[in-house]
Design an enzyme around this catalytic site. Sequence first.
Site, short mmCIF file in Angstrom:
data_model
loop_
_atom_site.label_atom_id
_atom_site.label_comp_id
_atom_site.label_asym_id
_atom_site.label_seq_id
_atom_site.Cartn_x
_atom_site.Cartn_y
_atom_site.Cartn_z
CG ASP A 1 -7.77 -5.28 0.75
OD1 ASP A 1 -8.15 -6.36 1.24
OD2 ASP A 1 -8.26 -4.81 -0.30
NE ARG B 1 -3.00 -4.67 -2.76
CZ ARG B 1 -1.80 -4.47 -2.24
NH1 ARG B 1 -1.56 -4.78 -0.98
NH2 ARG B 1 -0.82 -3.99 -3.00
N GLY C 1 4.73 -2.54 -11.01
CA GLY C 1 4.00 -1.61 -10.15
C GLY C 1 4.20 -1.99 -8.70
CD GLU D 1 5.42 2.41 -7.93
OE1 GLU D 1 4.78 3.45 -8.23
OE2 GLU D 1 4.91 1.27 -7.90
CD GLU E 1 4.30 0.79 -20.28
OE1 GLU E 1 3.19 0.26 -20.13
OE2 GLU E 1 4.88 1.43 -19.35
CD GLU F 1 -3.35 -4.50 -6.23
OE1 GLU F 1 -4.11 -4.31 -7.22
OE2 GLU F 1 -3.11 -3.64 -5.39
CD GLU G 1 -7.71 6.28 -12.10
OE1 GLU G 1 -7.65 5.91 -10.91
OE2 GLU G 1 -7.67 7.46 -12.44
CG HIS H 1 -8.20 -1.61 -1.87
ND1 HIS H 1 -7.58 -2.84 -1.97
CD2 HIS H 1 -7.84 -0.92 -2.97
CE1 HIS H 1 -6.88 -2.89 -3.09
NE2 HIS H 1 -7.02 -1.74 -3.72
#
Length: 310
Positions: free
Chosen positions: A8, A11, A35, A57, A86, A101, A110, A250
């Site tokens: 993408d 992005r 992430g 991750e 967390e 992102e 989500e 995307h």
Amino acid sequence: MLQEMLKDVVRTKSYQNVMYKNPFLFKDKIVLDVGAGTGILSLFCAKVGAKHVYAVECSSMADMAQEIVKQNGLSDVITVLKGKIEEIELPVDQVDIIISEWMGYFLLYENMLNTVLYARDKWLVKDGLVLPDKASLHLTAIEDADYKEDKIEFWNNVYGFDMSCIRKQSIMEPLVDIVDQKQLVTNCQLLKTMDISKMSAGDASFTAPFKLVAERDDYIHALVAYFDVSFTKCHKLMGFSTGPKSRATHWKQTVLYLEDVLTVCEGETVTGFMTVAQNEKNPRDIDITLKYSLNGRRCIVSRTQHYRMR
């Protein structure tokens, strides 16, 4: 999906340009990548002079990201941590920048926004940066008779049998797809702006008014939502749009089909309110309530519809 995201260009190049054209933001700074996935954003940060990057991750992709970091000779700058934000502990008390992102379909489906906000509140130094720092949700309306007839009205008569109960279900589920800008019937309306550096988690649930003005005589079969993100702390304002007038991403757009076919003349308006909230039983799902009215020369319509992205 992973390759689709990396390919993408809108992005990935947007994030790359933010870092490569604004190295002063990252020079000698400690960065938290929330992430991280393959670690591509962490790699960008390292290349522009970040002092250290912590790439977090929770999936098995963390192992691959670790290998990618090693293969590119950046193990002394990037530390990959496997686990949920967390639940992990960083080797440092504070970070200067949080990059992520986090956006999902319809911006909030989500998504990892709550995770980013948690990391911000726990580790970000005072006056630190969250990138991107602004996100906005927009709404427009389209003519889409062929799809609605093929995928939704089909259930009204299936080989002579009434299966409209399935139609009710199908119209409640938003469609994620690319909309041709030639289908646009109205202007585009800003629904909600989020300041990621200041907002709370509860701000992602909201009710917003809208007023869509028809730009030609036509029919309206669906409303379409899309989002923009911005990096406002750069030397020049940077960001990208997922709207139908922009290069496809995307994330595509989110299409909400209406029960009624609205007949509009140029200048007439569709007004209403959109309510967006996390589903109580499954916070990953998004509940959308749409209240809309048309008071046109040819028809008067007022209706409330409910949708769920799941």
